[in-house]
Write an enzyme that holds these catalytic residues in place. Structure first.
Site, short mmCIF file in Angstrom:
data_model
loop_
_atom_site.label_atom_id
_atom_site.label_comp_id
_atom_site.label_asym_id
_atom_site.label_seq_id
_atom_site.Cartn_x
_atom_site.Cartn_y
_atom_site.Cartn_z
N ASP A 34 0.80 -1.22 0.00
CA ASP A 34 0.00 0.00 0.00
C ASP A 34 0.83 1.27 0.00
OD1 ASP A 34 -2.76 1.35 0.56
OD2 ASP A 34 -1.38 2.19 2.03
N ALA A 77 -4.51 2.79 -1.07
CA ALA A 77 -4.38 2.05 -2.33
C ALA A 77 -5.11 0.71 -2.26
CB ALA A 77 -2.90 1.84 -2.66
N ASP A 78 -4.98 0.03 -1.13
CA ASP A 78 -5.70 -1.24 -0.95
C ASP A 78 -7.21 -1.02 -0.99
OD1 ASP A 78 -3.61 -3.14 -0.63
OD2 ASP A 78 -3.25 -2.43 1.40
N ILE A 79 -7.67 0.01 -0.29
CA ILE A 79 -9.11 0.25 -0.23
C ILE A 79 -9.65 0.64 -1.60
CG2 ILE A 79 -10.90 1.72 0.77
CD1 ILE A 79 -9.11 1.90 3.29
N ALA A 97 -9.92 -2.44 -3.62
CA ALA A 97 -11.01 -3.26 -3.11
C ALA A 97 -12.36 -2.77 -3.59
CB ALA A 97 -10.97 -3.29 -1.58
#
Length: 398
Positions: free
Chosen positions: A142, A169-171, A174
């Site tokens: 991330d 970045a992950d969210i 997702a």
């Protein structure tokens, strides 16, 4: 009147997932009624299980991203473990994976391969940088992607860029995976075919960078890092109050400035003062603008400052910490908290923000222990007790 069922009831999702991006995407699907089967490693499972022990001994990331799932622990390097996953996929509607670049393809679990074999399947590949290009094989975490996407360059103070305090970045990846699955399922409903969905963390976060990106590309200059202030609006910042609190306010137009000057600052003449009457002037004289607001609010406690700003019709907020968020009166008034089961007992969790009035409430199932559902799922794909015992004995299942 009968309540509507959750929109994804009856759908099955299989996920070979780890960390945040894929697990957070599939948790959204589980909350909306899908059955989510989480495939984990036999040697410790999803490595996010080991990030911390803050949630009464469990990892806070894992608790957040994995409620409502069934956990099966398999060694996918063993053909027998991989065969179990393929059997599960054969009966699934959606498959999601975020393994290291190339790993899924080596196992035959990439979206293109699976969708060729199962035309109705929606299969999602989540990667750091995409399947092609010079960055395709780079490791992506991330914070690294936040840096590559420029988020860090616009976050922080003039002297210090900082990463976001959440895995942005992950969210982002997702949520695009989640919406991509929903879009592909709608298309399947009209065409009968599923198909691959590709999500890149870099591309997801680059989309979220739209405002500063367009500002830079077309104006030629990137927005300045301004801490809690706004780069092009003033006053728009956090100001200390007499009791040690901090209150944020945002003046969006010159009418609001005149109300602020009269009803909060107690200096109505500032409404027409050429140094402050327009937003451009206030930005040019930001130091003086902020000093005027800080002096007025610094003489009040936070409650009175908020009350005066509200009466004047000025957008405002408190700068809350996470303990205050957990006790936020708005979340309490709207009854957004629920209890979620885990192997260490129940934990508080927020209802997901998608509310479907007239339908059943989001299904906030238990957070699974590693391999909690292994035996039941192996039976479900037709394995006998002896076969299951052999897989356990050989370390292929746990």
């Amino acid at each position: 009147m009968d309540r509507l069922p959750l929109p994804l009831e009856g759908l099955t999702v299989v996920a070979v997932e780890q960390a945040v991006s894929a697990p957070f995407a599939t948790r959204q699907l589980a909350d909306l009624g899908a059955r989510v089967i989480k495939v984990e490693r036999v040697d410790g499972g999803d490595f996010a299980r080991g990030y911390d022990t803050a949630a009464r001994g469990l990892a806070s990331h894992f608790v957040w991203c994995n409620r409502g799932k069934e956990s099966i622990a398999l060694d996918l390097k063993d053909p027998r473990g991989l065969d179990v996953v393929r059997r599960l996929i054969a009966d699934a509607d959606v498959f999601v994976q975020n393994l290291a670049q190339g790993a899924a393809a080596r196992l035959g679990l990439d979206a293109a391969t699976l969708c060729a074999a199962h035309p109705r399947l929606v299969a999602v590949d989540i990667s750091g940088y995409g399947a092609s290009g010079p960055y395709a094989d780079k490791r992506a975490y991330d914070m690294l992607v936040q840096c590559e996407a420029g988020l860090v360059s616009v976050t922080g103070t003039p002297g210090q860029p900082v990463k976001a305090g959440i895995p942005a970045a992950d969210i982002a990846a997702a949520m695009y995976a989640f919406s991509g699955v929903l879009a592909a399922l709608v298309r399947r409903g009209t065409t009968g075919r599923g198909g691959p969905v590709e999500i890149s963390m870099l591309e997801a976060l680059a989309e979220w960078m739209g405002h500063p990106l367009h500002h830079t590309m077309h104006d030629g200059t990137p927005p300045a890092r301004t801490g809690l202030a706004h780069a092009v609006i003033a006053p728009y910042d956090a100001y200390p109050t007499a009791d040690g609190g901090r209150v944020l306010l945002s003046v969006q137009n010159d009418r609001e400035w005149r109300r602020l000057a009269e009803q909060v600052l107690g200096q109505p003449e500032l409404g027409d003062d050429p140094a402050y009457a327009t937003n451009a002037a206030r930005v040019a004289h930001r130091e003086g603008t902020d000093a005027l607001v800080a002096k007025a609010l610094g003489a009040l406690d936070a409650d009175e400052a908020m009350a005066r700003l509200e009466r004047a019709g000025i957008a405002c907020a408190r700068l809350r910490d996470l303990r205050e968020l957990a006790a936020h009166p708005q979340l309490a008034a709207r009854e957004r908290w629920r209890e979620v089961g885990t192997e260490v007992g129940t934990l508080r969790a927020l209802l997901p923000p998608i509310t479907l009035p007239g339908g059943n409430e989001a299904r906030m199932g238990d957070v699974p222990a590693l391999g909690e559902h292994t035996e039941a799922l192996l039976h479900a794909v037709g394995m006998t007790d002896d076969e299951i015992a052999a897989l356990r004995r050989d370390g292929v299942a746990a």
